[in-house]
Design an enzyme around this catalytic site. Structure first.
Site, PDB file in Angstrom:
ATOM      1  N   GLU A  47      16.348   1.432 -10.216  1.00 25.28           N
ATOM      2  CA  GLU A  47      17.846   2.017 -10.085  1.00 25.28           C
ATOM      3  C   GLU A  47      18.596   1.284 -11.060  1.00 25.28           C
ATOM      4  O   GLU A  47      19.384   1.755 -11.938  1.00 25.28           O
ATOM      5  CB  GLU A  47      18.248   1.882  -8.580  1.00 25.28           C
ATOM      6  CG  GLU A  47      19.489   2.951  -8.308  1.00 25.28           C
ATOM      7  CD  GLU A  47      20.306   2.324  -7.133  1.00 25.28           C
ATOM      8  OE1 GLU A  47      21.388   3.102  -6.508  1.00 25.28           O
ATOM      9  OE2 GLU A  47      19.597   1.554  -6.186  1.00 25.28           O
ATOM     10  N   ARG A  50       5.353  -7.715   1.238  1.00 23.80           N
ATOM     11  CA  ARG A  50       5.281  -7.339   2.674  1.00 23.80           C
ATOM     12  C   ARG A  50       3.983  -6.302   2.632  1.00 23.80           C
ATOM     13  O   ARG A  50       3.446  -6.129   3.814  1.00 23.80           O
ATOM     14  CB  ARG A  50       6.355  -6.542   3.440  1.00 23.80           C
ATOM     15  CG  ARG A  50       7.540  -7.828   3.298  1.00 23.80           C
ATOM     16  CD  ARG A  50       8.931  -6.720   4.045  1.00 23.80           C
ATOM     17  NE  ARG A  50       9.429  -5.883   3.156  1.00 23.80           N
ATOM     18  CZ  ARG A  50      10.528  -6.089   2.506  1.00 23.80           C
ATOM     19  NH1 ARG A  50      11.059  -7.321   2.631  1.00 23.80           N
ATOM     20  NH2 ARG A  50      11.026  -4.988   1.837  1.00 23.80           N
TER      21      ARG A  50
END
Lengths: 171, 171
Positions: free
Chosen positions: A95, A58
């Site tokens: 994460e 993006r």
């Protein structure tokens, strides 16, 4: 123009409990998309910037338009194995697990000033990795720009070494 | 401006025997990148086009800049699982295996005229799949545009139902 009304929140994407900020309504509206590029341009036009480094995928959408408006070169950072030339590879922790990004080694020259761009600042891990890659190639991070900033995730703290701008903030 | 000198051939990428056409030198040169968007614009400006549908992820680089120049909406087609809204999914055959692409169902309106864009036309399988997705949503494919066309792979034959343009051809 208030851009936040062109951001759609999609609940439970990509997993339960996450409210995903969807930029596609902004892209669908020519005036809103143009305004986002003009607002970015106003914030960066007085900085010394030689190249825009955009993060797949993006970041490509905003980075290419801004690079053309600024008249500077566009450099893609991609997932591992996508760029054909000699690359600097950089693996960083997510994460859960890790990810590897690549940039062409010949895309930046020593001491060039770079604007890094992506659509969204969350925890800042990806942008931090890209900033590290830019510096490993001998260039300088002049600015890191985002369309959206999720302030409650404190990504700016992680990027405190750098100038960071964003157009739409969620606190 | 002759754009082909900004395309670098990388031998044996992504596998032995393939000569990969690398567009990153073109993106790195502001005048060449600008020229590519202006040349595309000249070829499409007289067509009726309501939206640009760009194929992830190099198609995003050219599609976003062209959408802004034309003043039309930008619609991304992405790999499965990346778009957050309600999607049309489409699985198509590759040389080995298959791939699934997605587009937001609300991104196109019935009878809208669409320009599909990607960086490179090889066998045409991906562009054909995207054209099929556009038509399934009730819109029309006005034009399919590429920066590079590998003529020897005869992708245009596969896309013969559609108008196809490209800026740089390798025969």
């Amino acid at each position: 123009m208030s851009l936040d009304r062109y951001i759609r929140e999609v609940k439970d994407f990509p997993k339960p409990g996450i409210g995903f900020k969807d930029i596609t309504p902004l892209l669908l509206d020519p005036a809103a998309f143009k305004s986002s590029i003009e607002l970015l341009y106003e914030k960066v036009k007085d900085k010394k910037i030689d190249k825009i480094v955009a993060i797949e995928s993006r970041g490509f959408i905003f980075g290419s338009a801004l690079a053309l408006k600024m008249g500077v070169g566009f450099v893609p950072v991609r997932k591992k194995g996508k760029l054909p030339g000699k690359c600097l590879s950089y693996t960083y922790a997510l994460e859960y697990g890790e990810d590897t990004l690549e940039i062409h080694e010949d895309a930046l020259l020593k001491n060039e000033s770079v604007l890094i761009i992506d659509d969204l600042l969350a925890t800042g891990g990806t942008a931090e990795a890209v900033a590290c890659m830019v510096e490993k190639l001998g260039a300088k991070v002049s600015l890191i720009a985002f369309i959206i900033e999720l302030e409650f995730l404190k990504g700016k703290d992680r990027l405190k070494k750098f100038s960071v701008i964003s157009l739409i903030k969620y606190s």
